[in-house]
Design a protein around this motif. Structure first.
Motif, PDB file in Angstrom:
ATOM      1  N   ASP A 132       7.561  41.033 -63.626  1.00  0.00           N
ATOM      2  CA  ASP A 132       7.493  39.755 -62.917  1.00  0.00           C
ATOM      3  C   ASP A 132       8.587  38.783 -63.315  1.00  0.00           C
ATOM      4  OD1 ASP A 132       5.242  40.617 -61.602  1.00  0.00           O
ATOM      5  OD2 ASP A 132       3.849  39.613 -62.958  1.00  0.00           O
ATOM      6  N   LEU A 133       8.995  38.802 -64.558  1.00  0.00           N
ATOM      7  CA  LEU A 133       9.917  37.779 -65.030  1.00  0.00           C
ATOM      8  C   LEU A 133      11.210  38.352 -65.589  1.00  0.00           C
ATOM      9  CD1 LEU A 133      10.422  34.753 -65.673  1.00  0.00           C
ATOM     10  CD2 LEU A 133       9.383  35.192 -67.894  1.00  0.00           C
ATOM     11  N   LEU A 134      11.106  39.171 -66.596  1.00  0.00           N
ATOM     12  CA  LEU A 134      12.296  39.595 -67.327  1.00  0.00           C
ATOM     13  C   LEU A 134      13.264  40.407 -66.480  1.00  0.00           C
ATOM     14  CD1 LEU A 134      10.662  40.497 -70.734  1.00  0.00           C
ATOM     15  CD2 LEU A 134      11.668  38.332 -70.018  1.00  0.00           C
ATOM     16  N   ASN A 135      12.760  41.278 -65.641  1.00  0.00           N
ATOM     17  CA  ASN A 135      13.624  42.100 -64.804  1.00  0.00           C
ATOM     18  C   ASN A 135      13.995  41.443 -63.482  1.00  0.00           C
ATOM     19  OD1 ASN A 135      13.506  44.061 -66.741  1.00  0.00           O
ATOM     20  ND2 ASN A 135      12.010  45.307 -65.666  1.00  0.00           N
ATOM     21  N   SER A 136      13.525  40.231 -63.259  1.00  0.00           N
ATOM     22  CA  SER A 136      13.733  39.592 -61.961  1.00  0.00           C
ATOM     23  C   SER A 136      15.140  39.043 -61.771  1.00  0.00           C
ATOM     24  CB  SER A 136      12.721  38.466 -61.748  1.00  0.00           C
ATOM     25  OG  SER A 136      12.957  37.404 -62.669  1.00  0.00           O
ATOM     26  N   ARG A 137      15.877  38.833 -62.870  1.00  0.00           N
ATOM     27  CA  ARG A 137      17.232  38.283 -62.778  1.00  0.00           C
ATOM     28  C   ARG A 137      17.959  38.417 -64.096  1.00  0.00           C
ATOM     29  NH1 ARG A 137      16.726  31.862 -63.683  1.00  0.00           N
ATOM     30  NH2 ARG A 137      18.886  32.204 -64.189  1.00  0.00           N
ATOM     31  N   LYS A 138      19.216  38.073 -64.110  1.00  0.00           N
ATOM     32  CA  LYS A 138      20.009  38.023 -65.346  1.00  0.00           C
ATOM     33  C   LYS A 138      19.872  36.620 -65.922  1.00  0.00           C
ATOM     34  CE  LYS A 138      22.551  41.938 -65.046  1.00  0.00           C
ATOM     35  NZ  LYS A 138      22.553  42.967 -66.003  1.00  0.00           N
ATOM     36  N   TRP A 139      19.744  36.525 -67.223  1.00  0.00           N
ATOM     37  CA  TRP A 139      19.569  35.243 -67.888  1.00  0.00           C
ATOM     38  C   TRP A 139      20.890  34.838 -68.548  1.00  0.00           C
ATOM     39  CZ3 TRP A 139      15.226  33.068 -66.432  1.00  0.00           C
ATOM     40  CH2 TRP A 139      14.223  33.908 -65.927  1.00  0.00           C
ATOM     41  N   SER A 140      21.317  33.613 -68.300  1.00  0.00           N
ATOM     42  CA  SER A 140      22.600  33.124 -68.820  1.00  0.00           C
ATOM     43  C   SER A 140      22.568  32.886 -70.321  1.00  0.00           C
ATOM     44  CB  SER A 140      22.998  31.829 -68.119  1.00  0.00           C
ATOM     45  OG  SER A 140      23.115  32.039 -66.739  1.00  0.00           O
ATOM     46  N   THR A 141      21.454  32.318 -70.806  1.00  0.00           N
ATOM     47  CA  THR A 141      21.347  31.995 -72.229  1.00  0.00           C
ATOM     48  C   THR A 141      19.965  32.367 -72.745  1.00  0.00           C
ATOM     49  OG1 THR A 141      20.490  29.748 -71.844  1.00  0.00           O
ATOM     50  CG2 THR A 141      22.894  29.997 -71.947  1.00  0.00           C
ATOM     51  N   ARG A 142      19.864  32.471 -74.057  1.00  0.00           N
ATOM     52  CA  ARG A 142      18.554  32.714 -74.684  1.00  0.00           C
ATOM     53  C   ARG A 142      17.620  31.549 -74.429  1.00  0.00           C
ATOM     54  NH1 ARG A 142      18.817  36.634 -79.637  1.00  0.00           N
ATOM     55  NH2 ARG A 142      16.587  36.287 -79.552  1.00  0.00           N
ATOM     56  N   SER A 143      18.172  30.347 -74.423  1.00  0.00           N
ATOM     57  CA  SER A 143      17.366  29.148 -74.187  1.00  0.00           C
ATOM     58  C   SER A 143      16.749  29.169 -72.789  1.00  0.00           C
ATOM     59  CB  SER A 143      18.231  27.904 -74.366  1.00  0.00           C
ATOM     60  OG  SER A 143      17.496  26.744 -74.097  1.00  0.00           O
ATOM     61  N   GLU A 144      17.535  29.564 -71.811  1.00  0.00           N
ATOM     62  CA  GLU A 144      17.039  29.664 -70.437  1.00  0.00           C
ATOM     63  C   GLU A 144      15.917  30.700 -70.353  1.00  0.00           C
ATOM     64  OE1 GLU A 144      18.778  30.733 -65.997  1.00  0.00           O
ATOM     65  OE2 GLU A 144      20.119  30.808 -67.719  1.00  0.00           O
ATOM     66  N   LEU A 145      16.090  31.821 -71.009  1.00  0.00           N
ATOM     67  CA  LEU A 145      15.064  32.860 -71.026  1.00  0.00           C
ATOM     68  C   LEU A 145      13.815  32.375 -71.754  1.00  0.00           C
ATOM     69  CD1 LEU A 145      14.005  35.678 -70.502  1.00  0.00           C
ATOM     70  CD2 LEU A 145      15.265  36.445 -72.529  1.00  0.00           C
ATOM     71  N   ALA A 146      13.991  31.711 -72.889  1.00  0.00           N
ATOM     72  CA  ALA A 146      12.845  31.197 -73.655  1.00  0.00           C
ATOM     73  C   ALA A 146      12.038  30.204 -72.821  1.00  0.00           C
ATOM     74  CB  ALA A 146      13.321  30.553 -74.946  1.00  0.00           C
ATOM     75  N   THR A 147      12.725  29.338 -72.098  1.00  0.00           N
ATOM     76  CA  THR A 147      12.033  28.369 -71.244  1.00  0.00           C
ATOM     77  C   THR A 147      11.272  29.084 -70.133  1.00  0.00           C
ATOM     78  OG1 THR A 147      13.673  26.671 -71.724  1.00  0.00           O
ATOM     79  CG2 THR A 147      12.384  26.380 -69.721  1.00  0.00           C
ATOM     80  N   ALA A 148      11.890  30.075 -69.529  1.00  0.00           N
ATOM     81  CA  ALA A 148      11.232  30.831 -68.462  1.00  0.00           C
ATOM     82  C   ALA A 148       9.995  31.558 -68.983  1.00  0.00           C
ATOM     83  CB  ALA A 148      12.213  31.814 -67.832  1.00  0.00           C
ATOM     84  N   ILE A 149      10.089  32.152 -70.168  1.00  0.00           N
ATOM     85  CA  ILE A 149       8.938  32.848 -70.757  1.00  0.00           C
ATOM     86  C   ILE A 149       7.812  31.867 -71.032  1.00  0.00           C
ATOM     87  CG2 ILE A 149       8.125  34.067 -72.815  1.00  0.00           C
ATOM     88  CD1 ILE A 149      10.875  35.479 -72.873  1.00  0.00           C
ATOM     89  N   PHE A 150       8.148  30.718 -71.622  1.00  0.00           N
ATOM     90  CA  PHE A 150       7.131  29.699 -71.910  1.00  0.00           C
ATOM     91  C   PHE A 150       6.427  29.268 -70.624  1.00  0.00           C
ATOM     92  CE2 PHE A 150       5.853  25.277 -72.108  1.00  0.00           C
ATOM     93  CZ  PHE A 150       4.990  25.295 -73.185  1.00  0.00           C
ATOM     94  N   GLU A 151       7.203  28.971 -69.586  1.00  0.00           N
ATOM     95  CA  GLU A 151       6.611  28.536 -68.325  1.00  0.00           C
ATOM     96  C   GLU A 151       5.756  29.624 -67.698  1.00  0.00           C
ATOM     97  OE1 GLU A 151       9.826  27.116 -65.916  1.00  0.00           O
ATOM     98  OE2 GLU A 151      10.065  25.300 -67.132  1.00  0.00           O
ATOM     99  N   TRP A 152       6.192  30.879 -67.782  1.00  0.00           N
ATOM    100  CA  TRP A 152       5.413  31.980 -67.227  1.00  0.00           C
ATOM    101  C   TRP A 152       4.071  32.085 -67.948  1.00  0.00           C
ATOM    102  CZ3 TRP A 152       3.367  36.695 -68.787  1.00  0.00           C
ATOM    103  CH2 TRP A 152       3.018  37.573 -67.756  1.00  0.00           C
ATOM    104  N   ILE A 153       4.086  31.996 -69.266  1.00  0.00           N
ATOM    105  CA  ILE A 153       2.846  32.117 -70.039  1.00  0.00           C
ATOM    106  C   ILE A 153       1.931  30.930 -69.789  1.00  0.00           C
ATOM    107  CG2 ILE A 153       1.873  32.074 -72.377  1.00  0.00           C
ATOM    108  CD1 ILE A 153       4.343  33.775 -73.223  1.00  0.00           C
TER     109      ILE A 153
END
Length: 57
Positions: free
Chosen positions: A4-25
């Motif tokens: 649903d989240l991790l494979n849905s796109r390429k992440w520019s930064t770790r911070s962007e990914l961390a924010t997306a994970i937090f929001e998903w959870i």
């Protein structure tokens, strides 16, 4: 989360990914997933069924 989240796109930064994970959870997984401790309801459904409007004095 992987599909649903991790494979849905390429992440520019770790911070962007961390924010997306937090929001998903916090915005999807925790409120919507069913919990055995509350009768296999989601927390949102459980709260909706077990809260009553505040009564006037």
């Amino acid at each position: 989360m992987q599909i649903d989240l991790l494979n849905s796109r390429k992440w520019s930064t770790r911070s962007e990914l961390a924010t997306a994970i937090f929001e998903w959870i916090e915005c999807w997984y925790n409120p919507i997933r069913r919990h055995s401790s509350i009768g296999m309801c989601s927390p949102a459904d459980f709260e909706a069924h077990h809260s009553s409007p505040v009564q006037g004095h």
